[in-house]
Design an enzyme around this catalytic site. Structure first.
Site, PDB file in Angstrom:
ATOM      1  N   PHE A   1       0.820  -1.229   0.000  1.00 57.32           N
ATOM      2  CA  PHE A   1       0.000   0.000   0.000  1.00 57.32           C
ATOM      3  C   PHE A   1       0.844   1.265   0.000  1.00 57.32           C
ATOM      4  O   PHE A   1       0.342   2.347  -0.317  1.00 57.32           O
ATOM      5  CB  PHE A   1      -0.969  -0.005   1.188  1.00 57.32           C
ATOM      6  N   LYS A   2       2.124   1.150   0.352  1.00 59.98           N
ATOM      7  CA  LYS A   2       2.959   2.344   0.425  1.00 59.98           C
ATOM      8  C   LYS A   2       3.108   3.052  -0.925  1.00 59.98           C
ATOM      9  O   LYS A   2       3.477   4.213  -0.982  1.00 59.98           O
ATOM     10  CB  LYS A   2       4.313   2.007   1.024  1.00 59.98           C
ATOM     11  N   ASP A   3       2.799   2.346  -2.024  1.00 61.85           N
ATOM     12  CA  ASP A   3       2.819   3.000  -3.342  1.00 61.85           C
ATOM     13  C   ASP A   3       1.852   4.187  -3.395  1.00 61.85           C
ATOM     14  O   ASP A   3       2.129   5.180  -4.073  1.00 61.85           O
ATOM     15  CB  ASP A   3       2.422   1.995  -4.441  1.00 61.85           C
TER      16      ASP A   3
ATOM     17  N   ALA B   1       3.720   7.106  -1.566  1.00 62.20           N
ATOM     18  CA  ALA B   1       5.017   7.471  -2.137  1.00 62.20           C
ATOM     19  C   ALA B   1       4.874   8.064  -3.541  1.00 62.20           C
ATOM     20  O   ALA B   1       5.588   9.002  -3.899  1.00 62.20           O
ATOM     21  CB  ALA B   1       5.941   6.257  -2.167  1.00 62.20           C
TER      22      ALA B   1
END
Ligand SMILES: *Cc1c(COP(=O)(O)O)cnc(C)c1O
Length: 467
Positions: A105-107, A110
């Site tokens: 999910f960090k996409d 970021a």
């Protein structure tokens, strides 16, 4: 919109300053002066809007006057060629957040952050260097997000030998404006080196430095988007078909289909959030405050249960972290807690959030059971979420449910578990419990990259020399 430090409500800064500096000078975290509300018209159409349109409407009030609408429109469309499908698995809903390039999910945070930085620094000729320490997932998402962005270079520090082969290729396989340092030490050593470099006067004279860790407000705000999109969809009685990378056995069992916790038109959704630093859950709280149809949250942790214990007792006690198989959540002192506490009192938090902690054994059992019963592969982090929901549902069925307060999981409460990573990213843990999970094309391509990193000792002078 002005942003204030959680430790000082007097001096507000712009979105640009809050985003580009990351941490406030007094060591606090930046929070918006107020959480904006969706208009009635937007609230009523969340269930029909596309993901990028919801992203635009959600982020707009937070950056108003600093990023013009046309630029924001371009940013969200280039950041999100993928979305977050809400799919049915057995009698539950799963919000799949792993369809981006690094399969976690960090996409979402970021990729927006990279585009915001690039826009906010337009016309600037001194290059910017971003330093990131990672235990695995953050480094890959930040490297991928900033890859090829002009005027910005990224140095990722990771503990040598302690990230998976896939994570190492995500961090150290891009080249170009991304460099990777394998530190002979732990994640804490990497963090220590980054902090020392950020505070080094001589270095700061030569280079403009910034960091991109999860407390950055420009990573947090875009994470509210998928909560609003999913809650709006569920409220409208809709789910998505399986996404391209959905890790389901083809033609396999879909579970018994008893939809007690599945979709119900006109009802607000409860989200179960596998949590470590609590950035993800904080973003969910923002979406709820903005007016998305959200009933409450389950804060699911592994044995690092600082926040569940706080919700229980009212005392916040940070501890050292313990290693688990859901290692992206091995956090004993969650940095976003300070932000949660700036917006909500203990009583308010208790009304909307239930904390549950899950052991490694329970996590493994859940991965096995969900594969067996539903033909669906869960990664260890998402399995913590699934198991936490199981525990609360069992309690509510055996009558202890009264204790659930406003997050009641009665037989009519739709519940979505956030799936924070694709199981193929953690195949070494998942595969022995199930079968090999299908590998999405983006991860297969990543495995073909060559690792190019430099090994350094866990030593500040060695790091400064490289810079
Ligand atoms: C970072 C991460 C988490 C924890 O998210 P927080 O926002 O730090 O609570 C959970 N799962 C995965 C796969 C992650 O990469």
């Amino acid at each position: 919109m002005r942003y204030f430090s959680t430790r000082n409500k007097d001096a507000g800064v712009s979105f640009a300053t809050a985003a580009l500096s990351g941490l406030a000078p007094d060591g606090g975290l930046f929070v918006p002066e107020e959480i904006p509300l969706y208009s009635g018209a937007i609230k009523n159409s969340l269930g029909r809007m596309g993901f990028c349109d919801i992203a635009f409407e959600t982020i707009k009030p937070f950056v108003k006057s600093e990023i013009p609408e046309a630029a924001l429109e371009d940013m969200v469309h280039s950041a999100y060629p993928f979305s977050a499908p809400l799919v049915s698995v057995g009698d539950r809903l799963v919000l799949e957040l792993f369809h981006g390039p690094t399969a976690a999910f960090k996409d979402f945070g970021a990729r927006f952050m990279a585009r915001a930085f690039s826009y906010l620094r337009r016309g600037e000729d001194k290059p910017l260097k971003i330093l990131v320490a990672t235990s695995g997932d953050t480094g890959g998402a930040v490297a991928d997000g900033f890859f090829g962005v002009e005027g910005i270079s990224v140095t990722v520090l990771y503990p040598r030998g302690r990230v998976s082969p896939l994570q190492e290729r995500q961090i150290a396989g891009l080249g170009g404006n991304i460099s990777a340092l394998a530190v002979e030490g732990s994640f804490d050593d990497c963090q220590r080196l980054v902090k020392a470099a950020l505070g080094d006067e001589n270095l700061r004279k030569r280079l403009t430095l910034s960091s991109a860790n999860s407390i950055n407000v420009s990573r947090l705000i875009p994470q509210a988007v998928y909560y609003a999109a999913a809650a709006g969809k569920a409220f409208a009685g809709k789910t998505d078909p399986d996404g391209e990378a959905t890790p389901r056995v083809k033609g396999g069992s879909q579970g018994n289909g008893a939809t007690d916790y599945g979709i119900r038109t006109g009802q607000a959704l409860t989200f179960c959030v596998p949590s470590g630093n609590f950035g993800n859950l904080t973003a969910g709280l923002y979406a709820m405050k903005m007016g998305a149809p959200i009933r409450g949250f389950i804060a699911a942790t592994n044995v690092n249960k600082t926040v569940p214990d706080y919700l229980e007792s009212g005392n916040y006690e940070a501890r050292l972290s313990q290693a688990t198989i859901s290692n992206a959540m091995d956090v004993g002192a969650p940095s976003n807690f300070e932000r949660m506490a700036a917006h909500f009192s203990w009583d308010e938090m208790k009304r909307i959030i239930r904390g549950v902690s899950v052991s490694d054994g329970e996590t493994q059992e859940t991965i096995k059971a969900v594969y067996r019963d539903c033909g669906y592969f869960l990664d260890p982090h998402s399995a913590v979420g699934w198991n936490a929901a199981d525990k609360l549902i069992k309690q509510s069925l055996t009558g202890k449910g009264a204790a659930l307060g406003a997050v009641a999981l009665g037989a009519v409460a739709p519940l979505a578990i956030l799936s924070t990573a694709h199981p193929a990213k953690f195949a070494e843990t998942v595969e022995p419990l199930t079968a090999p999970p299908p590998v999405p094309p983006s991860l297969a391509r990543t495995m073909e990259r060559k690792v190019e990193s430099r090994t350094i000792p866990a030593d500040v002078s060695a790091f400064l020399e490289v810079l």
